[in-house]
Write a protein that holds these residues in place. Structure first.
Motif, PDB file in Angstrom:
ATOM      1  N   LEU A  91       0.857  -1.183   0.000  1.00  0.00           N
ATOM      2  CA  LEU A  91       0.000   0.000   0.000  1.00  0.00           C
ATOM      3  C   LEU A  91       0.894   1.233   0.000  1.00  0.00           C
ATOM      4  O   LEU A  91       1.681   1.430   0.937  1.00  0.00           O
ATOM      5  CB  LEU A  91      -0.878   0.013   1.260  1.00  0.00           C
ATOM      6  CG  LEU A  91      -2.062  -0.971   1.342  1.00  0.00           C
ATOM      7  CD1 LEU A  91      -2.873  -0.975   0.070  1.00  0.00           C
ATOM      8  CD2 LEU A  91      -1.637  -2.354   1.720  1.00  0.00           C
ATOM      9  N   SER A  92       0.787   2.032  -1.053  1.00  0.00           N
ATOM     10  CA  SER A  92       1.663   3.202  -1.145  1.00  0.00           C
ATOM     11  C   SER A  92       1.035   4.248  -2.060  1.00  0.00           C
ATOM     12  O   SER A  92       0.275   3.916  -2.974  1.00  0.00           O
ATOM     13  CB  SER A  92       3.035   2.775  -1.700  1.00  0.00           C
ATOM     14  OG  SER A  92       3.214   3.184  -3.025  1.00  0.00           O
ATOM     15  N   PRO A  93       1.361   5.520  -1.820  1.00  0.00           N
ATOM     16  CA  PRO A  93       0.783   6.560  -2.682  1.00  0.00           C
ATOM     17  C   PRO A  93       1.298   6.486  -4.117  1.00  0.00           C
ATOM     18  O   PRO A  93       0.736   7.110  -5.007  1.00  0.00           O
ATOM     19  CB  PRO A  93       1.213   7.877  -2.011  1.00  0.00           C
ATOM     20  CG  PRO A  93       2.138   7.531  -0.916  1.00  0.00           C
ATOM     21  CD  PRO A  93       2.180   6.058  -0.724  1.00  0.00           C
ATOM     22  N   ILE A 135      -0.607  -0.501  -4.520  1.00  0.00           N
ATOM     23  CA  ILE A 135      -1.956   0.078  -4.601  1.00  0.00           C
ATOM     24  C   ILE A 135      -2.026   1.331  -3.740  1.00  0.00           C
ATOM     25  O   ILE A 135      -1.568   1.349  -2.601  1.00  0.00           O
ATOM     26  CB  ILE A 135      -3.018  -0.953  -4.157  1.00  0.00           C
ATOM     27  CG1 ILE A 135      -3.156  -2.032  -5.227  1.00  0.00           C
ATOM     28  CG2 ILE A 135      -4.362  -0.283  -3.885  1.00  0.00           C
ATOM     29  CD1 ILE A 135      -4.247  -3.046  -4.966  1.00  0.00           C
ATOM     30  N   SER A 136      -2.627   2.372  -4.323  1.00  0.00           N
ATOM     31  CA  SER A 136      -2.879   3.618  -3.595  1.00  0.00           C
ATOM     32  C   SER A 136      -4.386   3.758  -3.418  1.00  0.00           C
ATOM     33  O   SER A 136      -5.152   3.391  -4.305  1.00  0.00           O
ATOM     34  CB  SER A 136      -2.345   4.795  -4.408  1.00  0.00           C
ATOM     35  OG  SER A 136      -2.910   6.001  -3.951  1.00  0.00           O
ATOM     36  N   ILE A 137      -4.802   4.326  -2.275  1.00  0.00           N
ATOM     37  CA  ILE A 137      -6.253   4.537  -2.123  1.00  0.00           C
ATOM     38  C   ILE A 137      -6.644   5.962  -2.507  1.00  0.00           C
ATOM     39  O   ILE A 137      -7.817   6.329  -2.398  1.00  0.00           O
ATOM     40  CB  ILE A 137      -6.774   4.185  -0.709  1.00  0.00           C
ATOM     41  CG1 ILE A 137      -6.092   5.036   0.367  1.00  0.00           C
ATOM     42  CG2 ILE A 137      -6.605   2.701  -0.442  1.00  0.00           C
ATOM     43  CD1 ILE A 137      -6.863   5.015   1.685  1.00  0.00           C
ATOM     44  N   GLY A 138      -5.713   6.767  -2.962  1.00  0.00           N
ATOM     45  CA  GLY A 138      -6.070   8.108  -3.427  1.00  0.00           C
ATOM     46  C   GLY A 138      -4.854   9.008  -3.484  1.00  0.00           C
ATOM     47  O   GLY A 138      -3.791   8.670  -2.955  1.00  0.00           O
ATOM     48  N   TYR A 140      -3.321  11.371  -2.027  1.00  0.00           N
ATOM     49  CA  TYR A 140      -2.962  12.099  -0.807  1.00  0.00           C
ATOM     50  C   TYR A 140      -2.036  11.178  -0.033  1.00  0.00           C
ATOM     51  O   TYR A 140      -1.987   9.979  -0.298  1.00  0.00           O
ATOM     52  CB  TYR A 140      -4.206  12.455   0.019  1.00  0.00           C
ATOM     53  CG  TYR A 140      -5.212  11.340   0.062  1.00  0.00           C
ATOM     54  CD1 TYR A 140      -6.292  11.322  -0.804  1.00  0.00           C
ATOM     55  CD2 TYR A 140      -5.033  10.265   0.947  1.00  0.00           C
ATOM     56  CE1 TYR A 140      -7.192  10.268  -0.794  1.00  0.00           C
ATOM     57  CE2 TYR A 140      -5.939   9.222   0.968  1.00  0.00           C
ATOM     58  CZ  TYR A 140      -7.014   9.225   0.094  1.00  0.00           C
ATOM     59  OH  TYR A 140      -7.899   8.183   0.101  1.00  0.00           O
ATOM     60  N   LEU A 142      -0.828   9.430   3.403  1.00  0.00           N
ATOM     61  CA  LEU A 142      -1.133   9.032   4.782  1.00  0.00           C
ATOM     62  C   LEU A 142       0.182   8.792   5.515  1.00  0.00           C
ATOM     63  O   LEU A 142       1.226   8.635   4.887  1.00  0.00           O
ATOM     64  CB  LEU A 142      -1.951   7.736   4.767  1.00  0.00           C
ATOM     65  CG  LEU A 142      -3.252   7.786   3.976  1.00  0.00           C
ATOM     66  CD1 LEU A 142      -3.780   6.379   3.729  1.00  0.00           C
ATOM     67  CD2 LEU A 142      -4.279   8.630   4.707  1.00  0.00           C
ATOM     68  N   ALA A 148      -4.894   2.408   4.532  1.00  0.00           N
ATOM     69  CA  ALA A 148      -5.165   1.906   3.178  1.00  0.00           C
ATOM     70  C   ALA A 148      -5.444   0.400   3.225  1.00  0.00           C
ATOM     71  O   ALA A 148      -6.345  -0.092   2.537  1.00  0.00           O
ATOM     72  CB  ALA A 148      -3.989   2.211   2.267  1.00  0.00           C
TER      73      ALA A 148
HETATM   74  N1  ADE Z   1       0.416   5.086   2.293  1.00  0.00           N
HETATM   75  C1  ADE Z   1       0.548   6.428   2.423  1.00  0.00           C
HETATM   76  N2  ADE Z   1      -0.320   7.068   1.634  1.00  0.00           N
HETATM   77  C2  ADE Z   1      -1.031   6.108   0.973  1.00  0.00           C
HETATM   78  C3  ADE Z   1      -2.061   6.139   0.010  1.00  0.00           C
HETATM   79  N3  ADE Z   1      -2.549   7.281  -0.467  1.00  0.00           N
HETATM   80  N4  ADE Z   1      -2.538   4.960  -0.445  1.00  0.00           N
HETATM   81  C4  ADE Z   1      -2.025   3.806  -0.001  1.00  0.00           C
HETATM   82  N5  ADE Z   1      -1.054   3.706   0.915  1.00  0.00           N
HETATM   83  C5  ADE Z   1      -0.556   4.850   1.406  1.00  0.00           C
END
Ligand code: ADE
Length: 257
Positions: A91-93, A135-138, A140, A142, A148
């Motif tokens: 999970l990452s932006p 996968i990013s949930i949006g 922005y 976190l 996420a």
């Molecule tokens: N970790 C930090 N930001 C995130 C995001 N936007 N989606 C998924 N994981 C994250």
């Protein structure tokens, strides 16, 4: 389905998995969540799980070795549950934006490993070698991947067969057919039936279906034209949407006059 989450904050994810529909899915044996804490696999007096990035710059990175040991332990714990090694999702932006279509696909897998980052992220070599999908949930940032992962856990958990009490309710969700959901109304002692569209009180189920489809199309046109551009509409849909647009534009013109 079994989810294994690698996280420095296992209690947070466990709590998320205890409530609501996901909690019920777990009770019904439809979903299993196991957590793995890299700190338990860290070595040295201080059990460090982070260090400074090469090249300098602000922030810390998660260390490869505790993470890899954690991933190996998670894989070994359920070896044989499925023929193929379970995909590891980070999970990452920087990841691909999560959509309902991806959720649907992931929900059919027997097992998934979720990797939650903290600090400034994870050493790129671990991502290159171990991660199947980011996968990013949006758009922005976190402070970590746990929220996420909780989003993914919820979205996947509610799609497990038997998790929802009303089997139809998942099919009617926003995004299931690429459109937003229609408005809904229910009984109110204080409001009565004021403001509820007549058709919903008519008992005419065909007319109700058409109205819902039209609202769904209309809302998507108003709020998410990007989704509408990709949706597959038939001639009936186009006629419903034209009528919605016509009425909406007329009401706007009336309000302005
Ligand atoms: N970790 C930090 N930001 C995130 C995001 N936007 N989606 C998924 N994981 C994250």
């Amino acid at each position: 389905m079994r989810l294994d989450a690698i996280t420095l904050f296992p209690d947070f994810l466990r709590q998320c998995a205890d409530v609501g529909v996901v909690g019920r899915a777990r009770e019904r044996g439809l979903l299993q969540l196991e957590t793995w804490n890299p700190r338990d696999y860290a070595t040295g007096k201080y059990r460090r799980v982070d260090d400074r990035p090469f090249g300098g710059g602000p922030g810390m990175l998660m260390l490869i070795d505790p993470l890899r040991a954690c991933i190996d332990a998670a894989r070994a714990a359920a070896a044989g549950v499925d023929a193929e090694p379970a995909p590891l999702i980070y999970l990452s932006p920087q990841g691909e934006r999560l959509t309902q279509a991806t959720v649907r696909r992931l929900a059919t897998m027997p097992r998934l490993l979720l990797l939650c980052g903290r600090y400034e992220g994870i050493d790129e070599r671990l991502i290159a070698r171990e991660v199947h999908k980011e996968i990013s949930i949006g758009d922005y940032v976190l402070s970590g991947g746990e929220l996420a992962a909780a989003v993914l856990l919820d979205a996947i958990g509610r799609l497990q067969e038997g998790a929802l009490n009303d089997a139809d309710s998942a099919a009617q969700d926003s995004f299931e057919d690429g459109l937003l959901d229609c408005p809904h109304y229910t009984r109110s002692d204080t409001e009565g039936t004021a403001g509820i569209p007549d058709v919903l009180l008519s008992g005419d189920h065909a007319a109700i279906r058409r109205w819902r489809r039209q609202q769904s199309l209309g809302r998507t046109w108003l709020r998410r034209p990007d989704l509408l551009a990709r949706a597959q509409l038939d001639n009936d849909d186009r006629a419903l949407l034209d009528a919605f647009r016509h009425e909406w534009l007329a009401s706007q013109a009336k309000n302005e006059s």
